[in-house]
Design a protein around this motif. Sequence first.
Motif, PDB file in Angstrom:
ATOM      1  N   GLU A 269      11.984  20.681  45.038  1.00  0.00           N
ATOM      2  CA  GLU A 269      12.387  19.778  46.128  1.00  0.00           C
ATOM      3  C   GLU A 269      12.914  20.577  47.283  1.00  0.00           C
ATOM      4  O   GLU A 269      13.713  21.490  47.088  1.00  0.00           O
ATOM      5  CB  GLU A 269      13.560  18.874  45.690  1.00  0.00           C
ATOM      6  N   THR A 270      12.508  20.210  48.498  1.00  0.00           N
ATOM      7  CA  THR A 270      13.235  20.634  49.684  1.00  0.00           C
ATOM      8  C   THR A 270      12.911  19.668  50.805  1.00  0.00           C
ATOM      9  O   THR A 270      11.799  19.141  50.872  1.00  0.00           O
ATOM     10  CB  THR A 270      12.946  22.101  50.086  1.00  0.00           C
ATOM     11  N   GLY A 271      13.888  19.412  51.660  1.00  0.00           N
ATOM     12  CA  GLY A 271      13.674  18.461  52.750  1.00  0.00           C
ATOM     13  C   GLY A 271      14.953  18.282  53.536  1.00  0.00           C
ATOM     14  O   GLY A 271      15.923  19.035  53.334  1.00  0.00           O
ATOM     15  N   TRP A 272      14.954  17.301  54.412  1.00  0.00           N
ATOM     16  CA  TRP A 272      16.121  17.022  55.245  1.00  0.00           C
ATOM     17  C   TRP A 272      16.171  15.498  55.422  1.00  0.00           C
ATOM     18  O   TRP A 272      15.153  14.901  55.784  1.00  0.00           O
ATOM     19  CB  TRP A 272      15.960  17.703  56.606  1.00  0.00           C
ATOM     20  N   PRO A 273      17.321  14.850  55.161  1.00  0.00           N
ATOM     21  CA  PRO A 273      17.341  13.385  55.245  1.00  0.00           C
ATOM     22  C   PRO A 273      17.137  12.880  56.671  1.00  0.00           C
ATOM     23  O   PRO A 273      17.680  13.450  57.610  1.00  0.00           O
ATOM     24  CB  PRO A 273      18.728  13.018  54.719  1.00  0.00           C
ATOM     25  N   SER A 274      16.366  11.826  56.795  1.00  0.00           N
ATOM     26  CA  SER A 274      16.070  11.269  58.124  1.00  0.00           C
ATOM     27  C   SER A 274      16.984  10.104  58.455  1.00  0.00           C
ATOM     28  O   SER A 274      16.945   9.587  59.559  1.00  0.00           O
ATOM     29  CB  SER A 274      14.615  10.825  58.181  1.00  0.00           C
ATOM     30  N   SER A 275      17.787   9.680  57.471  1.00  0.00           N
ATOM     31  CA  SER A 275      18.826   8.708  57.787  1.00  0.00           C
ATOM     32  C   SER A 275      19.984   8.908  56.820  1.00  0.00           C
ATOM     33  O   SER A 275      19.797   9.381  55.694  1.00  0.00           O
ATOM     34  CB  SER A 275      18.285   7.280  57.753  1.00  0.00           C
ATOM     35  N   PRO A 276      21.226   8.612  57.282  1.00  0.00           N
ATOM     36  CA  PRO A 276      22.422   8.976  56.531  1.00  0.00           C
ATOM     37  C   PRO A 276      22.754   8.008  55.391  1.00  0.00           C
ATOM     38  O   PRO A 276      22.436   6.819  55.467  1.00  0.00           O
ATOM     39  CB  PRO A 276      23.515   8.933  57.598  1.00  0.00           C
ATOM     40  N   GLY A 277      23.417   8.517  54.348  1.00  0.00           N
ATOM     41  CA  GLY A 277      23.901   7.684  53.254  1.00  0.00           C
ATOM     42  C   GLY A 277      25.319   7.204  53.499  1.00  0.00           C
ATOM     43  O   GLY A 277      25.777   6.254  52.899  1.00  0.00           O
ATOM     44  N   THR A 278      26.043   7.911  54.403  1.00  0.00           N
ATOM     45  CA  THR A 278      27.402   7.500  54.780  1.00  0.00           C
ATOM     46  C   THR A 278      27.560   7.675  56.283  1.00  0.00           C
ATOM     47  O   THR A 278      26.754   8.356  56.921  1.00  0.00           O
ATOM     48  CB  THR A 278      28.473   8.382  54.101  1.00  0.00           C
ATOM     49  N   ASN A 279      28.628   7.084  56.838  1.00  0.00           N
ATOM     50  CA  ASN A 279      28.855   7.177  58.282  1.00  0.00           C
ATOM     51  C   ASN A 279      29.149   8.603  58.749  1.00  0.00           C
ATOM     52  O   ASN A 279      29.007   8.911  59.920  1.00  0.00           O
ATOM     53  CB  ASN A 279      30.014   6.269  58.684  1.00  0.00           C
ATOM     54  N   GLU A 280      29.560   9.483  57.829  1.00  0.00           N
ATOM     55  CA  GLU A 280      29.921  10.851  58.244  1.00  0.00           C
ATOM     56  C   GLU A 280      28.697  11.760  58.410  1.00  0.00           C
ATOM     57  O   GLU A 280      28.819  12.860  58.901  1.00  0.00           O
ATOM     58  CB  GLU A 280      30.852  11.503  57.205  1.00  0.00           C
ATOM     59  N   GLU A 281      27.540  11.306  57.957  1.00  0.00           N
ATOM     60  CA  GLU A 281      26.379  12.203  57.978  1.00  0.00           C
ATOM     61  C   GLU A 281      25.657  12.181  59.322  1.00  0.00           C
ATOM     62  O   GLU A 281      24.581  11.615  59.460  1.00  0.00           O
ATOM     63  CB  GLU A 281      25.395  11.827  56.856  1.00  0.00           C
ATOM     64  N   ASN A 282      26.270  12.855  60.330  1.00  0.00           N
ATOM     65  CA  ASN A 282      25.706  12.820  61.687  1.00  0.00           C
ATOM     66  C   ASN A 282      24.384  13.563  61.812  1.00  0.00           C
ATOM     67  O   ASN A 282      23.628  13.325  62.733  1.00  0.00           O
ATOM     68  CB  ASN A 282      26.673  13.477  62.676  1.00  0.00           C
ATOM     69  N   ASN A 283      24.151  14.496  60.879  1.00  0.00           N
ATOM     70  CA  ASN A 283      22.978  15.342  61.046  1.00  0.00           C
ATOM     71  C   ASN A 283      21.780  14.891  60.217  1.00  0.00           C
ATOM     72  O   ASN A 283      20.783  15.594  60.132  1.00  0.00           O
ATOM     73  CB  ASN A 283      23.335  16.786  60.725  1.00  0.00           C
ATOM     74  N   ALA A 284      21.926  13.711  59.623  1.00  0.00           N
ATOM     75  CA  ALA A 284      20.787  13.157  58.888  1.00  0.00           C
ATOM     76  C   ALA A 284      20.027  12.244  59.838  1.00  0.00           C
ATOM     77  O   ALA A 284      20.393  11.089  60.028  1.00  0.00           O
ATOM     78  CB  ALA A 284      21.285  12.386  57.669  1.00  0.00           C
ATOM     79  N   ASN A 285      19.006  12.763  60.479  1.00  0.00           N
ATOM     80  CA  ASN A 285      18.199  11.939  61.391  1.00  0.00           C
ATOM     81  C   ASN A 285      16.778  12.490  61.480  1.00  0.00           C
ATOM     82  O   ASN A 285      16.489  13.585  61.003  1.00  0.00           O
ATOM     83  CB  ASN A 285      18.857  11.873  62.778  1.00  0.00           C
ATOM     84  N   GLN A 286      15.897  11.677  62.085  1.00  0.00           N
ATOM     85  CA  GLN A 286      14.471  12.036  62.115  1.00  0.00           C
ATOM     86  C   GLN A 286      14.198  13.288  62.934  1.00  0.00           C
ATOM     87  O   GLN A 286      13.276  14.035  62.626  1.00  0.00           O
ATOM     88  CB  GLN A 286      13.664  10.871  62.690  1.00  0.00           C
TER      89      GLN A 286
END
Length: 382
Positions: A269-286
């Motif tokens: 597995e490797t990747g980067w989340p495109s949307s956050p699981g919590t409000n603190e995850e500012n860097n999880a975006n497309q």
Amino acid sequence: MASITQDFSLLFLVLLIIFTSISSTTSTPILGVTIHHHPQSTTPEHIAAAITRRKIAAVRLIDPDPNLIRAFSYSSVSLLLSIPNTLVSSLASNRSNAAVWLYTHVVPFYPRANISVISVGSDVLSSSSDLADDILPAIRNVHVALHELGIRKISVSTTFSLIPLLTSAFPPSSAEFEEPVNDVVVRPLLEFLDEANSSFLVNIHPYDLYRLNYEIVLGFALFQESPYNFMDDSTTGVRYQNLFDTMIDAVLSAMAVAGHENIPLIITETGWPSSPGTNEENNANQVFAEMYLKGLTKHLKSGVGTPLKKDGVSEVYIYEMFDRERGQGNSSGLTRQWGIFYPNLTSKYELDLSGSSRISESKGLLTILSVCLMMAVLDLLV
Ligand SMILES: *[C@@H]1O[C@H](CO)[C@@H](O)[C@H](O)[C@H]1NC(C)=O
Ligand SMILES: *[C@@H]1O[C@H](CO)[C@@H](O)[C@H](O)[C@H]1NC(C)=O
Ligand SMILES: *[C@@H]1O[C@H](CO)[C@@H](O)[C@H](O)[C@H]1NC(C)=O
Ligand SMILES: *[C@@H]1O[C@H](CO)[C@@H](O)[C@H](O)[C@H]1NC(C)=O
Ligand SMILES: *[C@@H]1O[C@H](CO)[C@@H](O)[C@H](O)[C@H]1NC(C)=O
């Protein structure tokens, strides 16, 4: 006439040497994608067709639906099947249970479906440390059950996640496997993998390490080239240009300390989340997900490997093909998503996940060159 045959065999030999040297100097890993949850709105056949159309060489199926395995019959797509963690104990306790799983997920489809690897569980240690003692017996039972069925080409292993596995990931050269996991699981597993010609499987998520460590620069995690995006390993004198390589070399260092650095490494597995699981995850975006995936594929296709392993890892599976569907997420309404395809099977990003174009171009060129040479020689002879 004899001299013509001789000339031909000489030419053949020369071409053979060129071909072999070309194929052994390139080291592009097989690029694949993980399918975890697949949308109800599409069929296994459509998913398999989309994978084939995009020339994606490998697919990792977590807790696979037998219909999805069947859909890859008569394709060359290499399949890595991951058995759910909930079955590990029963597979360890009784080999008949391993045979039962193989009778429903492998026997009806193999070898028409190109099943190459079976992972017994996925990140078993993080899900339940009680299962540590069961991992290796379960792997052995699946391995023996395969042999009893006369299947020798499917290798068996298990999948780790880096963070509970290593003492530290930086500097990479200082990494070792964490105790007691090392003594209980990893060391005996490495011995098994070595004997059985199997691979070490590990999930590499730079996103998680970046979130845990404020010293890591975002661009370093996202493969962005800049004079500031590097980390030096002062022990080896190696300069790292991205976090992905750093993490892989940490695994390789730990394997070397354990005396098994030559076992092939598969990044499950490797990747980067495109949307956050919590409000603190500012860097999880497309935007960042696309930067990560483009940087990753460009890096892998360059074929340079990592500083500690010039021939690189053998396979890399992007996490993951689809977003989770509504209802599978949190009550907060936020769900960490990783999907690179929409449910209608169009791609979210402009990514080329096909087998290395670099290899096929150079081989294509070489073939043309060989044909020209052959014709020139023929001309001379006539
Ligand atoms: C099956 O996948 C492997 C890679 O794991 C590949 O080398 C092989 O060519 C594939 N086999 C077929 C029959 O396509
Ligand atoms: C293993 O499972 C099979 C089939 O369920 C059963 O017949 C057998 O007794 C079991 N063996 C052991 C040692 O539990
Ligand atoms: C592992 O590979 C070696 C060399 O290719 C071969 O001789 C050996 O039989 C293989 N072992 C198993 C268990 O498949
Ligand atoms: C649900 O929320 C918890 C805590 O906020 C978080 O750790 C977890 O990753 C979330 N799960 C999903 C599927 O997003
Ligand atoms: C597929 O779905 C995405 C997201 O819902 C949408 O933007 C896109 O236009 C759709 N493509 C096709 C060909 O239907």
